[in-house]
Design a protein around this motif. Structure first.
Motif, mmCIF file in Angstrom:
data_model
loop_
_atom_site.group_PDB
_atom_site.id
_atom_site.type_symbol
_atom_site.label_atom_id
_atom_site.label_comp_id
_atom_site.label_asym_id
_atom_site.label_seq_id
_atom_site.Cartn_x
_atom_site.Cartn_y
_atom_site.Cartn_z
ATOM 1 N N VAL A 1 -1.234 -13.199 -1.152
ATOM 2 C CA VAL A 1 -0.813 -12.153 -2.221
ATOM 3 C C VAL A 1 -0.418 -10.817 -1.842
ATOM 4 O O VAL A 1 0.614 -10.420 -2.267
ATOM 5 C CB VAL A 1 -1.994 -11.952 -3.405
ATOM 6 C CG1 VAL A 1 -1.615 -11.104 -4.279
ATOM 7 C CG2 VAL A 1 -2.287 -13.310 -4.000
ATOM 8 N N LEU A 2 -1.222 -10.249 -1.001
ATOM 9 C CA LEU A 2 -0.963 -8.841 -0.637
ATOM 10 C C LEU A 2 0.243 -8.795 0.555
ATOM 11 O O LEU A 2 0.925 -7.886 0.476
ATOM 12 C CB LEU A 2 -2.197 -8.272 0.208
ATOM 13 C CG LEU A 2 -3.251 -8.003 -0.827
ATOM 14 C CD1 LEU A 2 -4.531 -7.661 -0.087
ATOM 15 C CD2 LEU A 2 -2.984 -6.999 -1.864
ATOM 16 N N GLY A 3 0.196 -9.977 1.129
ATOM 17 C CA GLY A 3 1.373 -10.060 2.235
ATOM 18 C C GLY A 3 2.759 -10.001 1.655
ATOM 19 O O GLY A 3 3.823 -9.519 1.983
ATOM 20 N N ALA A 4 2.820 -10.801 0.527
ATOM 21 C CA ALA A 4 3.950 -11.035 -0.204
ATOM 22 C C ALA A 4 4.503 -9.793 -1.058
ATOM 23 O O ALA A 4 5.644 -9.366 -1.145
ATOM 24 C CB ALA A 4 3.991 -12.197 -1.085
ATOM 25 N N ILE A 5 3.639 -9.003 -1.600
ATOM 26 C CA ILE A 5 3.950 -7.704 -2.324
ATOM 27 C C ILE A 5 4.421 -6.702 -1.261
ATOM 28 O O ILE A 5 5.423 -6.203 -1.503
ATOM 29 C CB ILE A 5 2.693 -7.150 -2.839
ATOM 30 C CG1 ILE A 5 2.254 -8.342 -4.250
ATOM 31 C CG2 ILE A 5 2.665 -5.731 -3.496
ATOM 32 C CD1 ILE A 5 0.779 -7.759 -4.870
ATOM 33 N N VAL A 6 3.753 -6.539 -0.111
ATOM 34 C CA VAL A 6 4.111 -5.482 0.955
ATOM 35 C C VAL A 6 5.281 -5.988 1.551
ATOM 36 O O VAL A 6 6.235 -4.919 1.688
ATOM 37 C CB VAL A 6 2.712 -5.571 1.784
ATOM 38 C CG1 VAL A 6 3.134 -4.573 3.084
ATOM 39 C CG2 VAL A 6 1.637 -5.001 1.383
ATOM 40 N N GLY A 7 5.601 -7.415 1.731
ATOM 41 C CA GLY A 7 6.886 -7.561 2.594
ATOM 42 C C GLY A 7 8.198 -7.507 1.503
ATOM 43 O O GLY A 7 9.238 -7.141 2.001
ATOM 44 N N TYR A 8 7.715 -7.757 0.288
ATOM 45 C CA TYR A 8 9.043 -7.740 -0.525
ATOM 46 C C TYR A 8 9.300 -6.017 -1.034
ATOM 47 O O TYR A 8 10.528 -5.809 -1.536
ATOM 48 C CB TYR A 8 8.699 -8.625 -1.824
ATOM 49 C CG TYR A 8 9.864 -8.889 -2.798
ATOM 50 C CD1 TYR A 8 11.053 -9.609 -2.153
ATOM 51 C CD2 TYR A 8 9.959 -8.445 -3.977
ATOM 52 C CE1 TYR A 8 12.174 -9.894 -2.944
ATOM 53 C CE2 TYR A 8 11.122 -8.642 -4.775
ATOM 54 C CZ TYR A 8 12.060 -9.563 -4.353
ATOM 55 O OH TYR A 8 13.319 -9.668 -5.022
ATOM 56 N N LEU A 9 8.303 -5.377 -1.380
ATOM 57 C CA LEU A 9 8.366 -4.191 -2.143
ATOM 58 C C LEU A 9 8.327 -3.066 -1.181
ATOM 59 O O LEU A 9 7.126 -3.028 -0.407
ATOM 60 C CB LEU A 9 7.351 -3.787 -3.252
ATOM 61 C CG LEU A 9 7.614 -4.815 -4.508
ATOM 62 C CD1 LEU A 9 6.418 -4.904 -5.328
ATOM 63 C CD2 LEU A 9 8.905 -5.060 -4.924
ATOM 64 N N LYS A 10 9.082 -2.206 -0.669
ATOM 65 C CA LYS A 10 9.059 -0.980 -0.011
ATOM 66 C C LYS A 10 8.034 -0.087 -0.403
ATOM 67 O O LYS A 10 7.283 0.195 0.673
ATOM 68 C CB LYS A 10 10.554 -0.419 0.069
ATOM 69 C CG LYS A 10 10.643 0.489 1.263
ATOM 70 C CD LYS A 10 10.370 -0.028 2.663
ATOM 71 C CE LYS A 10 10.467 1.134 3.740
ATOM 72 N NZ LYS A 10 10.117 0.549 5.351
ATOM 73 N N LYS A 11 7.676 0.166 -1.398
ATOM 74 C CA LYS A 11 6.817 1.312 -1.824
ATOM 75 C C LYS A 11 5.385 0.599 -1.577
ATOM 76 O O LYS A 11 4.549 1.376 -1.144
ATOM 77 C CB LYS A 11 7.105 1.553 -3.324
ATOM 78 C CG LYS A 11 8.207 2.579 -3.473
ATOM 79 C CD LYS A 11 8.370 2.989 -5.056
ATOM 80 C CE LYS A 11 9.644 3.852 -5.112
ATOM 81 N NZ LYS A 11 9.743 4.134 -6.733
ATOM 82 N N ALA A 12 5.450 -0.551 -1.925
ATOM 83 C CA ALA A 12 3.985 -1.255 -1.465
ATOM 84 C C ALA A 12 3.585 -1.187 -0.205
ATOM 85 O O ALA A 12 2.457 -0.670 0.271
ATOM 86 C CB ALA A 12 3.924 -2.672 -2.077
ATOM 87 N N GLU A 13 4.604 -1.430 0.585
ATOM 88 C CA GLU A 13 4.393 -1.272 2.062
ATOM 89 C C GLU A 13 4.027 0.086 2.570
ATOM 90 O O GLU A 13 3.166 0.323 3.271
ATOM 91 C CB GLU A 13 5.663 -1.695 2.918
ATOM 92 C CG GLU A 13 5.585 -1.515 4.471
ATOM 93 C CD GLU A 13 6.708 -1.791 5.067
ATOM 94 O OE1 GLU A 13 6.804 -2.078 6.403
ATOM 95 O OE2 GLU A 13 7.872 -1.846 4.547
#
Length: 279
Positions: free
Chosen positions: A102-114
């Motif tokens: 869940v968190l890896g997909a969010i961070v990988g897909y969204l620059k702001k989340a990273e």
């Protein structure tokens, strides 16, 4: 005419048998090659122990180690320790992989989340496993939740890193092609991003499982009365080198078996890949 047809049928039967034998030999070949070095090391270890190069009170012979494992298997204690360790590994692995996906997909897909989440994850990743032990004991006591949570922490980081790396490593040109064909965000993820990042994700799962086996030792330091890690500590406290090494051997065997299972699933999931195989 009958003879010709019979010979054709016979040739087909022989062809099928030959194909099956080739498939069997292909499956056995990795096992044979992988067993050569361990067998050589075990024979050398046994020989050096017999002639006194390795002191028995420090490094018992392999036959003594095997006898100890068989003895524990016969009196039933081995299965209880194996069962509880596998239970902890399974639930810690599932929990760690779930959060990482869940968190890896969010961070990988969204620059702001990273930018928001990745720095703190990288900081937590540097914390040694034993440093979490007193904190988890304080929060959750010495029961199963603290042990499973510690294993989940170990599994989380390699899976998370590989998911982020896999998603961010997807070729931008492929994504642009998907947008040209008016793919929605869901279609981009399903048809392009997920298949392209799957190899990295599966490598992360295998790495996470390996770290899970390492973290289970620290987890079973937290007041455990059963488990392979408990046997390891018990052997140290009672000065039983055969029990210590038997525990290490059990970790190695179980780790290899579970990794082989994941490797088989990885091969089936990536059967579409035209990968380079070096003979």
């Amino acid at each position: 005419m009958e003879r010709n047809s019979a010979s054709v049928v016979g040739n087909i039967g022989i062809g099928k048998k030959t194909k099956k034998s080739v498939q069997r030999s292909g499956k056995l070949q990795p096992l044979i090659w992988g067993s050569i070095l361990p067998v050589i090391l075990i024979i050398a270890w046994e020989f050096l122990s017999k002639i006194g190069v390795f002191p028995k009170h420090l490094l018992p012979a392999p036959t003594i180690i095997i006898s100890k494992i068989i003895e524990m298997g016969q009196d039933g204690t081995l299965w209880g320790h194996l069962g509880i360790t596998l239970y902890r590994i399974f639930f810690g692995f599932v929990l760690g992989v779930g959060f990482a996906v869940v968190l890896g997909a969010i961070v990988g897909y969204l620059k702001k989340a990273e930018l928001l989440l990745d720095p703190i994850f990288q900081a937590f990743r540097s914390i040694p496993s034993l440093a979490w032990v007193p904190l988890f004991i304080l929060w959750m006591g010495i029961g199963e939740p603290s042990k499973i949570a510690l294993i989940a922490v170990g599994v989380f980081f390699p899976v998370y890193l590989n998911i982020v790396s896999g998603i961010q490593g997807v070729d931008r040109k492929i994504i642009e092609v998907g947008r040209i064909y008016n793919f929605t965000t869901y279609q981009l993820i399903k048809r392009i991003i997920l298949p392209a990042s799957l190899p990295s994700f599966l490598v992360g799962i295998r790495s996470g499982l390996g770290l899970g086996w390492m973290f289970v030792v620290a987890a079973e330091l937290m007041g455990a009365s059963k488990g392979i890690g408990y046997l390891l500590v018990y052997g140290q406290n009672t000065y039983s080198p055969e029990l210590i090494i038997a525990s290490i051997v059990l970790f190695a065997i179980m780790g290899k078996l579970t990794d082989s299972l994941l490797k088989g699933l990885e091969g089936k999931a990536l059967h579409w890949q035209d990968s380079f195989v070096k003979n």
